[in-house]
Scaffold this motif. Structure first.
Motif, PDB file in Angstrom:
ATOM      1  N   GLN A   6     -90.334-136.398 -38.305  1.00 24.60           N
ATOM      2  CA  GLN A   6     -90.064-135.383 -37.986  1.00 24.60           C
ATOM      3  C   GLN A   6     -90.021-134.727 -39.182  1.00 24.60           C
ATOM      4  O   GLN A   6     -90.177-133.003 -38.940  1.00 24.60           O
ATOM      5  CB  GLN A   6     -87.918-136.258 -38.595  1.00 24.60           C
ATOM      6  CG  GLN A   6     -87.168-136.604 -37.643  1.00 24.60           C
ATOM      7  CD  GLN A   6     -86.639-137.707 -37.881  1.00 24.60           C
ATOM      8  OE1 GLN A   6     -86.014-137.893 -39.694  1.00 24.60           O
ATOM      9  NE2 GLN A   6     -85.237-137.077 -37.564  1.00 24.60           N
ATOM     10  N   GLU A  94     -83.393-129.708 -32.707  1.00 20.72           N
ATOM     11  CA  GLU A  94     -83.573-130.656 -33.112  1.00 20.72           C
ATOM     12  C   GLU A  94     -84.940-131.597 -33.373  1.00 20.72           C
ATOM     13  O   GLU A  94     -85.914-132.074 -33.073  1.00 20.72           O
ATOM     14  CB  GLU A  94     -83.173-130.882 -31.384  1.00 20.72           C
ATOM     15  CG  GLU A  94     -83.326-132.573 -30.573  1.00 20.72           C
ATOM     16  CD  GLU A  94     -82.546-132.460 -29.414  1.00 20.72           C
ATOM     17  OE1 GLU A  94     -82.667-133.786 -28.599  1.00 20.72           O
ATOM     18  OE2 GLU A  94     -82.007-131.675 -28.657  1.00 20.72           O
ATOM     19  N   ARG A  97     -86.024-138.263 -32.825  1.00 19.70           N
ATOM     20  CA  ARG A  97     -86.281-139.911 -33.537  1.00 19.70           C
ATOM     21  C   ARG A  97     -87.614-140.609 -33.835  1.00 19.70           C
ATOM     22  O   ARG A  97     -88.141-140.063 -33.290  1.00 19.70           O
ATOM     23  CB  ARG A  97     -85.436-140.316 -32.431  1.00 19.70           C
ATOM     24  CG  ARG A  97     -83.860-139.435 -31.634  1.00 19.70           C
ATOM     25  CD  ARG A  97     -83.180-139.990 -33.042  1.00 19.70           C
ATOM     26  NE  ARG A  97     -81.928-138.578 -32.691  1.00 19.70           N
ATOM     27  CZ  ARG A  97     -81.392-138.474 -33.399  1.00 19.70           C
ATOM     28  NH1 ARG A  97     -81.481-139.758 -34.863  1.00 19.70           N
ATOM     29  NH2 ARG A  97     -79.925-137.861 -33.330  1.00 19.70           N
TER      30      ARG A  97
END
Length: 97
Positions: A6, A94, A97
């Motif tokens: 991320q 967004e 993951r």
């Protein structure tokens, strides 16, 4: 807490950004915190710069600003830093993951 994947994703987005938040000789003031908080809510990811005339250490100033705005410190390079905080009203980014 952001994962490495991320953070890498956010760093790649930050490469194209210009610093919109500047910390000057006054350091991390209430005005800077308010501006950062409002901008994080609107954009989620912001790039800031600690100006050369600031008495603040770049790492320490970025960490303090992240803590005071409940944001994640993504990266510090030179005098620039990236902060991320998910918007409460309308998330835009967004994360993988």
């Amino acid at each position: 807490m952001l994962t490495g994947k991320q953070k890498g994703f956010l760093r790649s987005m930050g490469n194209e950004m210009d610093p919109i938040l500047q910390i000057g000789k006054g350091g991390v003031t209430e005005a800077v915190i308010t501006q950062a908080d409002e901008t994080l809510e609107a954009r989620e990811l912001i790039k800031g710069r600690v100006l050369p005339n600031s008495v603040e250490d770049v790492q320490r100033a970025a960490e303090e600003l992240a803590e005071r705005t409940s944001a994640e410190l993504v990266q510090v390079i030179g005098r620039n830093f990236l902060l991320y905080r998910e918007s409460k009203k309308k998330p835009l980014i967004e994360l993988p993951r």
